[in-house]
Design a protein around this motif. Structure first.
Motif: not given
Lengths: 174, 174
Positions: A3, A15, A142, A165, A171, A174, B130-132, B135-136
């Motif tokens: 990343l 987001r 957050y 969420l 999600l 993205e 990565e987004p999991y 973003g989550f």
């Protein structure tokens, strides 16, 4: 695929700020539907010495704009904390998103492996960019979005965890 | 220096869980000093249909262990949500940290660029790793730690923002 600093920061800010905007929309609709003074929600807080809902929105904005600016080696824009209505809070979120959109991936990624110097209690402290983002900026961001959600839930606004969420569809996109 | 999936996940879980443990220690000390039944804090919540403090600790544990396990392509360990005391909540945090410590950097990083399939509402959904995570899992993890903090603040426990953010020293040490 590892990343980049950009991938780890800006999409999360965008987001989160959009989700916060949706929470405020639902809060305003709740006030209208139930003849509640919107100011009573904007000024609500969880403890006498905690920030109000307005303060949490300002805090989320600050975390996102300051984090983005510092990672990009730019001076953070100064936004006065004067918002007192849902409209003004939405405008604060919009101008935060506008600022973030002016910063390029390259500007953020140039600080990979670099350091960030900030003043804490009048004293300069230097951190590596990555732990600064992951251990300070993101948890702080957050914190403010969650506490905005928690304030609204404690005030009886009908929200559920997925409102915080966000959708799985966004999600995947993205 | 870009970030590996491991760097973006496990240190944040470890830092957050240790901070949560410190928040619970301060809450217990507050109850003892003020002759408050500890159970009234463990069972406190911000809205009738939100989780209690115990539920928030269980939620933070679940986000950390499930996130770690899924990124490492391991089955998440099952921890029954039976904790009703501060001691039991501390033990829940400790066993979550113990599980995370068994997972290697290589196990997490093998899923870089890969996908994670989870069941949502009985339906299988697949996300890029990565987004999991970004973003989550991370927003969900910080939701539970922040809401634990917010519950304790709303109950009058003397905490400040730095109790949630943790020390700058520990940030530099990561």
């Amino acid at each position: 695929m590892s990343l980049t600093l950009y991938q780890t920061s800006v999409p999360a800010f965008v987001r989160g700020l959009k989700i916060l905007s949706t929470l405020l929309d639902k809060a305003r609709a709740h006030a209208e539907a139930n003849n509640i003074d919107p100011a009573s929600l904007v000024n609500a807080r969880l403890a006498p010495d905690m920030f109000t809902l307005a303060g949490q929105v300002q805090g989320a904005s600050d975390a996102a704009k300051t984090g983005t600016a510092r990672l990009a080696s730019l001076p953070p824009p100064s936004f006065p904390d004067t918002e007192t209505t849902f409209d003004e809070l939405q405008a604060r979120i919009a101008k935060t998103l506008d600022f973030i959109a002016t910063v390029s991936e390259a500007q953020i990624n140039q600080s990979e492996g670099g350091t960030i110097t900030i003043k804490v209690g009048g004293k300069e402290r230097t951190f590596a960019s990555e732990p600064y983002l992951l251990g300070f900026i993101l948890p702080n961001f957050y914190f403010h979005i969650t506490t905005a959600y928690d304030i609204l839930r404690s005030q009886g606004v009908k929200l559920g965890k997925m409102d915080y969420l966000g959708t799985f569809e966004s999600l995947q996109g993205e």
